[in-house]
Each structure stands twice: as structure tokens, then as C-alpha cells.
Design an enzyme around this catalytic site. Structure first.
Site, PDB file in Angstrom:
ATOM      1  CE  LYS A 601      -3.715   2.526   0.351  1.00  0.00           C
ATOM      2  NZ  LYS A 601      -4.561   2.713  -0.836  1.00  0.00           N
ATOM      3  CB  SER A 602       2.662   2.959   2.523  1.00  0.00           C
ATOM      4  OG  SER A 602       3.426   4.123   2.661  1.00  0.00           O
TER       5      SER A 602
END
Length: 606
Positions: A601-602
Site C-alpha cells: 500500500k505504502s
């Protein structure tokens, strides 16, 4: 994730790691100190498997660290999973990449250290232990070790020699400290600790932190003790729960009307597009801007591509959009009167952060961040900021962050146009009214879901797809293709529809579904001509059109009509059905929607 407390921290670590699952990972582990013993449990696969193993071994302790690993160095094996240890008395967890790990590995091997994994992280464990052997305490050993590391890292270290404290350090990767009563925590994301505390300290580049049950001390890159501000997180537990939805991606798609309404609230409350929306000194920063440079990655890059059409057409300013990882490595020509806009959902995207640093090194002082996470690194490094109030986004494939980024970029466009005398009072009123109506229009688009579900069954057996769009909707075609390949693993490409006959038409046959973004705008007739080119080659088309577009359906041409054309904000509306198509195609194929393979996600590594 790390914790030190008067209570058993194992459940806290496990729950924290579960809340970090959305960031993407392939293995999980914890290491705790139980009396004078260090005990470690690691498993490939999901946190639940590691949790079961920890329960089976009866782990209980007041100090521990945990990690969900996304493989960079070494394969997905238990021996490569975190935490990594040195002589079974020191343990470390690490996000990031150590670039000089080979040189350090050789040095430490010569000093008698044995490596059991292929990871760069094991180097950190042995290096800290080495400095302890030279007489340093744990804090000094970590500070000396990180001074010898090159690359990006967020680390947490615990040692059997000093079981009453935990040491953390960061450079290039996010890390924060959570403050409790008689207990304290470290984590890479506030969602991991919101169960226990909302008071957090965001560590800055080069910081190290000494964390005990009673206090937290922070030191800067020079080793000086320094005060960092304490923030109160507004992340709610409800936003981190699924509720009635099957997946977080589905939940977040349906949260878009509320997310957009929250994002435009300040604009509506102010009654217009004013510089103060972007910060106290925005009037000074935005005055005399001669152009806009947008830097972003992935979905955020496509939001920037959409904004280029708006900024040039409405504000009359030249606008360039560049992938951050490319910009940071080329010899860019700086114009100090250019506004540099960085876009990031997390505010911690490493490539975007480094691109911003590079732009500032070239003399760019007019910087603005569009971000979804308050107090994250990129907004802190920018003079101006516009927060998209999308709330926590857990699904790896971005949805509500994308549409709220578009709203933020449109607000910037209108503000720049107003400052340049290109926005009349009448036009401003029309734009404000369009923003007010946008959440309702998005909800109408969401109501198309049953029709999209029908299409998804036809996509499920396919291996390839083509997306077409023109003008400001071409980036929406790009976003649709990205979403489909991210979560359904169907290979998809997007092209400006006018490019079809310049090569991609060779791919079109009955097995290549073609998705067309076809709103009722000035380019509609051109798009219809492109559709005929596909139809003549036996291609099957799936057209997202407006209610007032004149499209006839046939065996080859399937049409879903979104609400009536909403003018300049049409890209926001047309993003909804392509999100739904990707989601339901993934469901039909049985993939892991919220945690697609190989993705995080990050993205805090290069």
C-alpha cells in the site's frame, strides 16, 4: 510495530500487525523478551498463521517487536522473515532497503558474524551487536550503526542486555512513537497503535528514539536530544473495520460520496476558491506562478495527468506531469517561479519524497503537497498543503484517495485561475455548484454496480483488455487499466483513442475486450469513430457513456450510461465504474482483492 508495557504486549503486537496487513506483506513475525529469554515466532503467509504459532508456544512478555515483511532481499521463506537476531540476544525489525549491505556483510563476516538469511536487515542486527561488543549501550550502538548505513530504514531494536528499553530510528521510511500511560509504542503507521493510544510523535529524518515504559527521548541526526511535537490522531477505529462490506476496497469505493463531501467542505464553507485553503502564506507562494510541475507515482500520477488538462485550460498555465522516480534521476531545468505539486495518499511515498527533495535542491521554493495523511513526511516538507479528507484507505488499490485527489487538484486549478483573473464570479459560482452536486453524482454512478457486475463475468476469463479515452478522460482510461491489472491480474493497457490505429488496433480481436470512456463532451464524435474501428475488427466493446450520449447497443457493443454529463468534473464520475469493474472482475476470478500479490500500500522503498 514495537511495544513496552507493564502488561502482556503480545496481543498488542499481533493486533497492530493485523492493522498493518493492508500495507502488503508475505511473512510476519514477533520477538519478545520473556524474563531473560528472547523468544521469536515467524511464519510465511498471513499474520493469523503467526498468531496461532505464538499462541501455541504460550508467548507472553512486556517488551517486544513485530513486523510484516514484503520481500526485497531474499525469497519468501521463514528464515528471511523478520525479526532478525544477533547471537539470540538482540532483535531488529526493519522497513526499507540498506544499499551498502554487501560491504557491511563482508566487514561483519570478517569480524566473526554468521549470516543465516539473504536479507539486508540481518546486517543491521549484527552491526548493532558489534557496537555493543565495543562497549556502547543500546542507544549508542543503534546510533553508531545507522551512521554507517546507506539507504532507507525505519527500525526498532530490542536487546537482552537492556530489557527495559526499545530503540527506534528512521531515515526515509515512516516511523512514529505512540505515548501511553505506563506503556509506549513504535509503529510505521498510526493505525497499528490507535487501539492503545491516539497520542503520537512523528519522528523526523535521522531521528533515533529511546522508548521505555515511563518516557520517550528523541535525538536528532547529530545525537542531540530534541523535543518533537505530540499530535493527537483522528484516525477512528470504525474506519479500520470492514463493517457490512466484503472487502475494504468495496467499502472505500462506496465511501467516496462522503470522502468527496468532506474534502470540499472547506471550499464550500469559504464560499469560493481562496489561497488560504492551501496554507497561511499561500497567497504569497501562488502569486506570480508561471507554471506547474506535478510529481507523483501510480494512481496519484494519473490524478496529476487529469489535472494537467484542467490547469492549462482553466488557469492558462503550462503544466507538466512526471513520474517521481524518473524526475529525481534526470537533469531537470528548474524555473523558480514554477509551482511544484507532489501528490501522495500516504505522504510517505519514497520516490515522491525524494523527487520533492531534488526539486528543492534545484531552487524550487514554491511547493505544495496534496495528501491524505496529516503530518506525514511530504506535507511537512512542503510550504503549502491541501489535505484530502478521504479517511483511512486500507485497500492496496487506491479508490477514494484518487477521486479526492482530483477534487483537490480541481480546487487548486480554480484558485490559480482566480488569482490570474481568469475566473469570473459567474464561473466561480458554477464551479462551486458543481462541487456541491458532485457527491450526489458519484452516488448515482455507484448505483450502476449491478450492471457492472454483469460485465465482470464476461471479463473474468479474459487475459488481456484495452482501455480507451480521449482528452481529460484518457487518464481515467489509464486508471481503469491499472485497477484491473492490480487486483484481477488481467493484463490491461490504456491508450488515447486516437492512437488506436497507430499500433494497438493490431491486438483487437474477439478475445480482447475494449473498454471505452465516452462522456458527452466535445470529443464524443471522435470517440464514436474509434469505436467503429474496433467494431470492424470483431472486437467486443464495453462503453461507459453519459445518459445523454447517443449510443446504440448491439451484440458487440455493450453500454452503461452514467448520470448526465457533469461538465468539467466528469473524470471524477467516470472513475467510479472502472473501479467497480476491476473490483467485480477480481471477485469473479477469486483473487485477494485487498492484498494483491507482490504489491504494498505504502511504497517506502525504491
Amino acid at each position: 510495530m514495537g511495544a513496552i508495557a507493564d502488561r502482556d504486549v503480545v496481543p498488542v503486537l499481533v493486533e497492530g500487525l493485523k492493522r498493518l496487513e493492508y500495507r502488503g506483506y508475505d511473512s510476519a513475525g514477533i520477538a519478545v523478551f520473556d524474563g531473560d529469554r528472547m523468544r521469536r515466532v515467524r511464519r510465511t503467509g498471513r499474520v493469523a498463521e503467526m498468531e496461532a504459532a505464538a499462541a501455541g508456544e504460550g508467548l507472553s512478555a512486556g517488551l517486544g517487536i513485530g513486523h510484516t515483511r514484503w520481500a526485497t532481499h531474499g525469497g519468501v521463506t521463514e528464515v528471511n522473515a523478520h525479526p532478525h537476531v544477533s547471537f539470540n540476544e538482540l532483535a531488529v525489525v526493519h522497513n526499507g532497503i540498506i544499499e551498502n549491505h554487501d560491504a557491511q556483510r563482508e566487514r561483519l563476516s570478517a569480524a566473526g558474524y554468521t549470516f543465516e538469511s539473504q536479507t539486508d536487515t540481518e546486517v543491521i542486527a549484527h552491526l548493532v551487536h558489534y557496537h555493543q561488543q565495543q562497549g556502547a549501550d543500546l542507544l549508542q550502538a543503534v546510533q553508531r550503526a545507522v551512521s554507517e548505513l546507506e539507504g532507507a530504514y525505519a527500525i526498532a531494536v530490542v536487546s537482552k542486555r537492556e530489557p527495559s528499553r526499545l530503540i527506534a530510528a528512521r531515515m526515509g521510511c515512516p516511523l512514529l512513537v505512540g505515548l501511553g500511560q505506563g506503556e509506549n509504542f513504535v509503529a510505521s503507521d498510526v493505525s497499528a497503535i490507535v487501539q492503545a493510544t491516539r497520542q503520537v510523535i512523528f519522528l523526523e529524518e535521522g531521528d533515533t528514539a529511546e522508548v521505555t515504559r515511563e518516557r520517550v527521548r528523541v535525538f536528532d541526526g547529530e545525537g542531540r536530544e530534541i523535543e518533537r511535537d505530540v499530535h493527537v490522531s483522528d484516525v477512528s477505529l470504525a474506519s479500520l473495520e470492514l463493517g457490512p462490506y466484503r472487502h475494504f476496497m468495496q467499502k472505500e469505493i462506496h465511501e467516496q460520496p462522503r470522502a468527496i463531501a468532506d474534502t470540499i467542505e472547506a471550499v464550500i464553507d469559504q464560499g469560493g476558491f481562496i489561497p488560504a485553503l492551501f496554507g497561511a502564506d499561500a497567497a504569497e507562494v501562488l502569486a506570480g506562478v508561471e507554471g506547474v510541475q506535478i510529481l507523483a507515482c501510480g494512481t496519484s500520477y494519473y490524478a496529476g495527468l487529469t489535472a494537467r488538462y484542467w490547469i492549462e485550460a482553466i488557469a492558462g498555465l503550462p503544466c507538466s506531469v512526471e513520474i517521481a522516480s524518473e524526475y529525481r534521476y534526470r537533469a531537470a531545468v528548474a524555473n523558480p517561479n514554477q509551482l511544484v505539486v507532489t501528490i501522495s495518499q500516504s505522504g510517505e511515498t519514497l520516490d515522491t519524497m525524494e523527487a520533492l527533495k531534488y526539486a528543492k535542491s534545484l531552487g524550487h521554493e514554491r511547493t505544495l503537497s496534496i495528501c491524505n495523511v496529516p503530518e506525514s513526511a511530504i506535507p511537512r516538507a512542503s510550504r503549502l498543503v491541501y489535505y484530502t479528507r478521504a479517511g483511512a484507505e486500507i485497500g492496496v488499490a487506491s479508490t477514494k484517495a484518487f477521486t479526492t485527489q482530483l477534487v483537490g487538484l480541481f480546487t487548486l486549478t480554480a484558485t490559480l485561475a482566480k488569482l490570474r483573473g481568469r475566473l469570473s464570479d459567474e464561473q466561480e459560482a458554477q464551479y462551486l455548484d458543481a462541487l456541491r452536486q458532485l457527491p450526489g453524482s458519484v452516488q448515482h454512478a455507484l448505483n450502476l454496480e449491478p450492471q457492472v457486475v454483469g460485465w465482470s463475468e464476461r471479463f473474468a476469463p479474459k487475459q488481456h483488455a484495452l482501455f480507451l479515452g480521449r482528452g481529460v478522460h484518457y487518464p481515467i482510461a489509464l486508471e481503469g487499466a491499472l485497477k484491473l491489472k492490480e487486483i484481477s491480474y488481467i493484463h490491461a493497457e490504456a491508450y488515447p483513442a486516437g492512437e488506436l490505429k497507430h499500433g494497438p488496433l493490431a491486438l483487437v480481436d474477439a478475445e480482447m475486450p475494449v473498454v471505452v470512456i465516452a462522456p458527452n463532451d466535445s470529443l464524443l464524435e471522435k470517440v464514436k469513430s474509434n469505436i467503429q474501428e474496433v467494431r470492424a475488427r470483431g472486437g467486443e466493446m464495453f462503453v461507459f457513456a453519459d445518459l445523454d450520449s447517443q449510443f446504440g447497443e448491439s451484440e458487440q457493443v455493450h453500454v452503461i450510461r452514467t448520470p448526465r454529463h457533469v461538465g468539467v468534473l466528469s473524470p471524477v464520475i467516470h472513475a467510479i465504474p472502472v473501479q467497480l469493474l476491476a473490483y467485480h472482475a477480481a471477485l469473479a476470478r477469486g483473487t485477494d482483492v485487498d492484498k494483491p500479490r507482490n504489491l504494498a500500500k505504502s511504497v517506502t522503498v525504491e
